[in-house]
Design an enzyme around this catalytic site. Structure first.
Site, PDB file in Angstrom:
ATOM      1  N   ASP A  94       0.824  -1.286   0.113  1.00 55.88           N
ATOM      2  CA  ASP A  94      -0.018  -0.016  -0.036  1.00 55.88           C
ATOM      3  C   ASP A  94       0.957   1.165  -0.034  1.00 55.88           C
ATOM      4  OD1 ASP A  94      -2.157   1.524   0.028  1.00 55.88           O
ATOM      5  OD2 ASP A  94      -2.927   1.201   2.261  1.00 55.88           O
ATOM      6  N   ASP A 450      32.529 -32.675   6.626  1.00 54.95           N
ATOM      7  CA  ASP A 450      31.246 -31.508   6.967  1.00 54.95           C
ATOM      8  C   ASP A 450      31.370 -30.647   8.154  1.00 54.95           C
ATOM      9  OD1 ASP A 450      29.276 -31.992   5.239  1.00 54.95           O
ATOM     10  OD2 ASP A 450      28.563 -33.798   6.069  1.00 54.95           O
TER      11      ASP A 450
END
Length: 601
Positions: A94, A450
């Protein structure tokens, strides 16, 4: 959008794992290898291929993003939406509070000849004070400017506001007479009027002059509502929308809402990030056009609520892409606009703060509200802004893109390196009289490689990775996996040939040397593929760089640790260690060259 991308990636991953595990197990079983050992090896390859730390990396990435965004005045209600915000290429909002200050104040009250008239303001304030619906900024501004005389006034009924009529009426009695007092959008109130304040018919030039005054004010950016009244015949006790007829036009109330400081700069910054801003408002077209032009937003392409009603869905899909301003729209039309933009493959964010915004917020890929919004808007929002400003959203989009970039770094690094190593082991298991690594060694290699991945969540992100919206692309990921995976496999095969032909390595030494080489390549390639620049021209995060360097040392040290023989490792001669290091260094050079060609294409 983010959840859809994760699902597509999961499908690609599961398919790759199943094919690899089934083929390797079947071929090794046909070669009369031990069934249990072969099954464990095949399953370990499948596990080795999977980015098993992805949930943890995602959680750390998103938590860090939420913390950073909170410091910038953006509260995150749904973590996954951070990635969606980074992918946004259309922001619908808006104008009130984003392009304007959102502080509405009454500029004046005027009769139909545009002369100041306090009675018009009194009627508008009476309507605002007695209406029982949700308060709105215009009512608040009216009551701040004028407190009506309520002594001796009795409210008999109310005809509530809706987004079709765009007006609200109260029925009041003051002991002398009973009246309907109506206020609302100028055109919708005028449509219900047949007379002027003097009782004469409202037609022809007289009506045209009212419309011209409305257009003049609106073109200057002034919001305008109209006020009308009608006496009620004695004895009427029930009232409905049909009673809003034969009204007498009493006048105008005008409001000012100044343009927000910095709105023009924020719009330019969003444009530079590849985000198109579209204004969706219930305000009049001329007011929206004026505000848009003042803040530098394109106002050439406009659709009104009436235009939307005449467009079929397919036509709206194409029209919505080309439209900058949607004006005089109702809540259902807001939702249609959002769905049309999504249908054209845009990732859409919607900024809203009212009850009428909830349907559009639910339809958008990600929704934004403010802490002063109504409860239903805050509940529907993925993000809540502590300050309603486009620049806050711009900062949130940048943070979302950084989070997405680091998530994708982990996927590309892990999948390309893992695919190459797993394919190499699968091929070697068919050519060698023994398995190239045991299942335990595969899982240890996967675990160690990892560890630095958690540091990717805190990695630095190059500016070019934030400059444009990025989305999950399975074609891009698959191509990256295959090309970099094949490169990794080439160097693995080079390692195999050297171990067999030059060093005549036995089973334990072969497994040790290749374990170290594969671990080194997985650790170092992360520093290469984390950036599109030359790896030495992009500074990695401290955690990622530090943990990678520590594990490089650990990789060479593992064969010499006291428990190395339990894991099936043997100490490597110095010359073999140097050869493994040289192969890893050569691999990094080749990966850098492939990366330059990959992104150039």
């Amino acid at each position: 959008e983010f959840d859809r991308g994760i699902r597509r990636f999961g499908g690609l991953l599961v398919t790759s794992m199943l094919v690899l595990v089934i083929v390797i197990f079947a071929v090794n079983a046909l070669l009369d290898r031990p069934i249990v050992e072969t099954l464990l090896f095949a399953v370990a390859l499948g596990v080795g291929l999977s980015p098993e730390l992805l949930p943890a990396v995602l959680s750390v990435n998103l938590a860090r993003g939420a913390q950073t965004m909170a410091k910038r005045g953006v509260l995150v209600r749904r973590l996954n939406a951070i990635e969606d915000l980074g992918s946004v290429d259309v922001l619908c909002t808006d104008k009130t509070g984003t392009l304007t200050e959102g502080v509405v104040r009454v500029d004046g009250a005027f009769d139909e000849r545009a002369a100041p008239d306090d009675d018009v303001l009194e009627l508008a304030a009476l309507n605002a004070a007695l209406q029982a619906g949700l308060k709105n900024p215009l009512d608040d501004a009216i009551l701040e400017a004028h407190r009506p005389r309520l002594a001796g006034v009795e409210k008999l009924a109310e005809i509530p506001y809706d987004f079709v009529r765009k007006r609200l009426s109260v029925v009041v009695a003051d002991g002398k007479r009973t009246r309907i007092v109506t206020k609302g959008a100028f055109q919708h109130v005028l449509d219900a009027c047949t007379r002027g304040a003097d009782g004469a018919l409202l037609a022809g030039d007289r009506r045209a002059q009212l419309e011209e005054r409305f257009r003049t004010w609106s073109a200057a950016g002034t919001r305008v509502i109209a006020v009308a009244v009608r006496d009620v015949v004695d004895g009427q006790t029930s009232f409905g929308r049909g009673d809003e007829r034969d009204l007498s036009f009493r006048g105008f109330v005008t409001f000012l809402d100044r343009e927000k400081t910095g709105a023009r700069e924020a719009l330019a910054a969003l444009g530079a990030l590849g985000v198109s801003v579209k204004v969706i408002t219930g305000d009049a077209e001329l007011v929206a056009r004026h505000v848009a032009s003042v803040v530098g937003l394109g106002a050439e392409r406009v659709l009104t609520g009436k235009d939307l009603d005449e467009l079929h869905d397919e036509a709206l899909w194409h029209a919505a892409e080309k439209t900058d301003l949607f004006v005089e729209v109702d809540p259902n039309q807001k939702e249609r606009i959002i769905l049309a933009l999504k249908k054209m493959s845009h990732v859409v964010a919607f900024l809203g703060d009212g009850v009428n915004d909830a349907p559009a917020m639910h339809a958008a890929d990600t929704s934004i509200s403010v802490d002063s919004a109504v409860d239903v808007a805050r509940e529907a929002a993925d993000f809540v802004l502590l300050e309603k400003h486009l620049d806050v959203i711009r900062a949130g989009i940048e943070e979302g893109r950084k989070t997405f970039a680091n998530t994708l770094k982990y996927v590309l690094t892990t999948m390309s390196a893992n695919l190459g190593n797993m394919v190499s082991m699968a091929v070697a298991s068919l050519a060698l009289p023994f398995l190239p690594l045991t299942a335990g060694q595969i899982l240890l290699n996967n675990f160690l490689s990892d560890i630095p991945a958690l540091g990717i969540a805190d990695d630095n992100v190059d500016p070019e990775l934030v400059a444009a919206p990025r989305r999950w692309s399975m074609r891009f990921i698959a191509r990256f996996m295959i090309e970099f995976g094949l490169l990794s496999s080439v160097f693995d095969m080079l390692t195999f040939a050297g171990l067999i032909l030059l060093f005549h390595a036995g089973v334990e030494l072969f497994r040790t040397a290749w374990f170290v080489e594969s671990l080194l390549t997985e650790l170092l390639v992360a520093l290469v593929v984390r950036t599109r620049r030359r790896f030495y021209k992009s500074r990695p995060g401290r955690i990622l760089l530090g943990s990678s360097l520590v594990l490089v040392v650990v990789a060479f040290a593992i064969p010499f640790l006291p428990f190395a023989d339990w894991l099936g490792f043997a100490p490597m001669p110095l010359l073999l260690s140097l050869a493994v290091a040289a192969i890893a260094a050569l691999y990094i050079v080749a990966a850098e060259a492939l990366k330059a060609r990959f992104y150039r294409d």
